[in-house]
Design an enzyme around this catalytic site. Structure first.
Site, short mmCIF file in Angstrom:
data_model
loop_
_atom_site.label_atom_id
_atom_site.label_comp_id
_atom_site.label_asym_id
_atom_site.label_seq_id
_atom_site.Cartn_x
_atom_site.Cartn_y
_atom_site.Cartn_z
N ARG A 107 -11.06 98.95 15.16
CA ARG A 107 -11.11 100.33 14.66
C ARG A 107 -12.36 100.43 13.81
O ARG A 107 -12.52 99.70 12.83
CB ARG A 107 -9.87 100.67 13.83
CG ARG A 107 -10.05 101.94 13.02
CD ARG A 107 -8.79 102.43 12.38
NE ARG A 107 -7.92 103.01 13.38
CZ ARG A 107 -6.84 103.74 13.10
NH1 ARG A 107 -6.50 103.96 11.84
NH2 ARG A 107 -6.10 104.24 14.06
N HIS A 134 -9.90 108.22 20.43
CA HIS A 134 -8.72 107.43 20.04
C HIS A 134 -7.82 107.25 21.28
O HIS A 134 -6.73 107.80 21.35
CB HIS A 134 -7.97 108.15 18.92
CG HIS A 134 -6.97 107.32 18.20
ND1 HIS A 134 -6.78 105.96 18.43
CD2 HIS A 134 -6.07 107.65 17.22
CE1 HIS A 134 -5.83 105.51 17.63
NE2 HIS A 134 -5.38 106.51 16.89
N GLN A 137 -3.93 106.17 21.23
CA GLN A 137 -3.01 107.22 20.77
C GLN A 137 -2.56 108.10 21.93
O GLN A 137 -1.38 108.42 22.07
CB GLN A 137 -3.72 108.09 19.71
CG GLN A 137 -2.86 109.22 19.20
CD GLN A 137 -1.66 108.72 18.42
OE1 GLN A 137 -1.81 107.91 17.52
NE2 GLN A 137 -0.46 109.17 18.77
N ASP A 225 -3.56 117.79 14.41
CA ASP A 225 -4.03 116.57 13.74
C ASP A 225 -4.60 117.00 12.39
O ASP A 225 -4.82 118.20 12.14
CB ASP A 225 -5.09 115.86 14.61
CG ASP A 225 -5.49 114.49 14.06
OD1 ASP A 225 -4.80 113.95 13.16
OD2 ASP A 225 -6.51 113.94 14.54
N CYS A 266 -0.46 112.81 15.85
CA CYS A 266 -0.65 111.35 15.90
C CYS A 266 -0.22 110.69 14.59
O CYS A 266 0.03 109.49 14.58
CB CYS A 266 -2.09 111.01 16.24
SG CYS A 266 -3.28 111.52 14.98
N ARG A 294 3.34 103.93 20.46
CA ARG A 294 2.09 103.18 20.29
C ARG A 294 2.35 101.73 20.66
O ARG A 294 1.55 101.08 21.34
CB ARG A 294 1.59 103.27 18.85
CG ARG A 294 1.16 104.65 18.38
CD ARG A 294 -0.07 105.14 19.09
NE ARG A 294 -1.19 104.25 18.92
CZ ARG A 294 -2.00 104.22 17.84
NH1 ARG A 294 -1.81 105.07 16.85
NH2 ARG A 294 -3.02 103.37 17.78
N1 CP Z 1 -2.16 107.50 14.58
C1 CP Z 1 -2.80 106.44 14.07
O1 CP Z 1 -3.72 105.86 14.67
O2 CP Z 1 -2.32 106.02 12.86
P1 CP Z 1 -2.95 104.94 11.89
O3 CP Z 1 -4.21 105.52 11.32
O4 CP Z 1 -1.89 104.73 10.83
O5 CP Z 1 -3.23 103.68 12.67
N1 NVA Z 2 -8.41 112.28 13.44
C1 NVA Z 2 -7.80 111.29 12.57
C2 NVA Z 2 -6.83 110.43 13.33
C3 NVA Z 2 -6.13 109.39 12.51
C4 NVA Z 2 -5.23 108.52 13.31
C5 NVA Z 2 -8.90 110.44 11.93
O1 NVA Z 2 -9.83 110.02 12.62
O2 NVA Z 2 -8.82 110.23 10.73
#
Ligand code: CP
Ligand code: NVA
Length: 308
Positions: A107, A134, A137, A225, A266, A294
């Site tokens: 990530r 992502h 997700q 989101d 998400c 997930r």
């Molecule tokens: N939805 C998601 O990716 O959550 P986290 O940021 O907690 O991993």
């Molecule tokens: N759009 C959000 C998703 C988190 C899982 C971010 O990137 O922070």
């Protein structure tokens, strides 16, 4: 060996295979304690590295538990504690890690970190979120939709709010899984043309509608989101909130969707901002199924990456 970098880079038949396998694996271990391994151990003897340059709850825990259920060992690494966060190149990091581990999930911020990691690693690399997409997700979200309502092909999905990284992967999925996507949000936060273009080129109907109530008309699924993503500056918060307030998903907006429409997010959510608690905790919401899925979806992704 396969990298899982994005939904648009992955063959639709492979994506479908992963969703179906995830569902089977979920059913096969229904009711079992989470710490027990699966009957099949396709990743036995494998070592999985999970690298985080941004915070995470779901991605971190679901990948860790999922890899262990498949028989692998795991290590969770914080980017800032690695030499990667102190100037070592991504290419060198990728080649070093490939000598120790069998699979890398990362990530990160800039997607070039992900693509460079994949270019130089000799083991599969999985995208655990970048500033732009992502994909894991959305694999969980497709699994969730289909568990509740059957095939997603031909359905109308409405994305309300910021045309962000999660929205981008939804657009990729619209193209690959054959559903329609309506984006409703302010013009300043439209999804990038590249993502819209991909979905349209694949034959998906993509509509941009500024009026949230109109957008949601006839929706099978409404998705929200956060209004401020991890890569957005905190100084943009107030401006974003002002632009996005008309796109809050609340009970009044959900009334415009089909009566059996689902609501997804998400998570993490900012209750009473992008969505009200009434919707999040209401009968149309499947947010915690999404979070659970997930785990199952990513187990299928890891197996596909490893050819196991
Ligand atoms: N939805 C998601 O990716 O959550 P986290 O940021 O907690 O991993
Ligand atoms: N759009 C959000 C998703 C988190 C899982 C971010 O990137 O922070």
């Amino acid at each position: 060996m396969n990298h899982f970098l994005d939904i648009y880079k992955t063959d639709p038949a492979a994506l479908r295979g992963m969703i179906d396998q995830a569902r089977q694996m979920k059913q096969a271990r229904a009711g079992r304690p989470k710490g027990t391994p699966d009957d099949d151990q396709p990743l036995a003897g494998r070592m999985v590295a999970l690298i985080f340059e941004k915070p995470s709850t779901r991605t971190r825990v679901s990948f860790d538990v999922g890899a262990r259920q498949l028989g692998a060992e795991t290590m969770v690494l914080s980017g800032k504690d690695m030499q990667l966060g102190h100037g070592e190149t991504i290419a060198d990091t990728a080649r070093v890690l490939s000598r120790y581990v069998d699979l890398i999930m990362i990530r990160t911020f800039d997607e070039t970190v992900l693509t460079e990691m994949a270019e130089y690693a000799s083991v599969p690399v999985i995208n655990g979120l970048t500033d732009r997409t992502h994909p894991c997700q959305i694999m969980a979200d497709i699994l969730t939709y289909e568990e509740h309502r059957g095939p997603i092909a031909g359905k109308k999905v409405v994305w309300a709010g910021d045309g962000n990284n999660v929205c981008a992967s939804f657009l990729h999925a619209a193209g690959q899984f054959g559903f329609d996507l309506t984006f409703t949000g302010p013009a300043q936060l439209d999804p990038e043309e590249e993502f819209v273009g991909f979905a349209r080129d694949k034959g998906a109907k993509v509509v941009i509608e500024r009026d949230a109530a109109k957008a949601v008309e006839g929706a099978d699924l409404v998705v929200a989101d956060t209004w401020v993503s991890m890569h957005d500056s905190q100084s943009s918060k107030e401006r974003r909130h002002n632009m996005l307030r008309p796109y809050q998903v609340n009970a009044a907006l959900m009334k415009h969707a089909k009566p059996d429409a689902l609501f997804m997010h998400c998570l993490p959510a900012h209750r009473e901002e992008e969505v009200t608690s009434e919707v999040m905790d209401g009968p149309q919401s499947v947010i915690f199924d999404e979070a659970e899925n997930r785990l199952h979806a990513q187990k299928a992704v890891m197996r596909w990456c490893m050819g196991a």
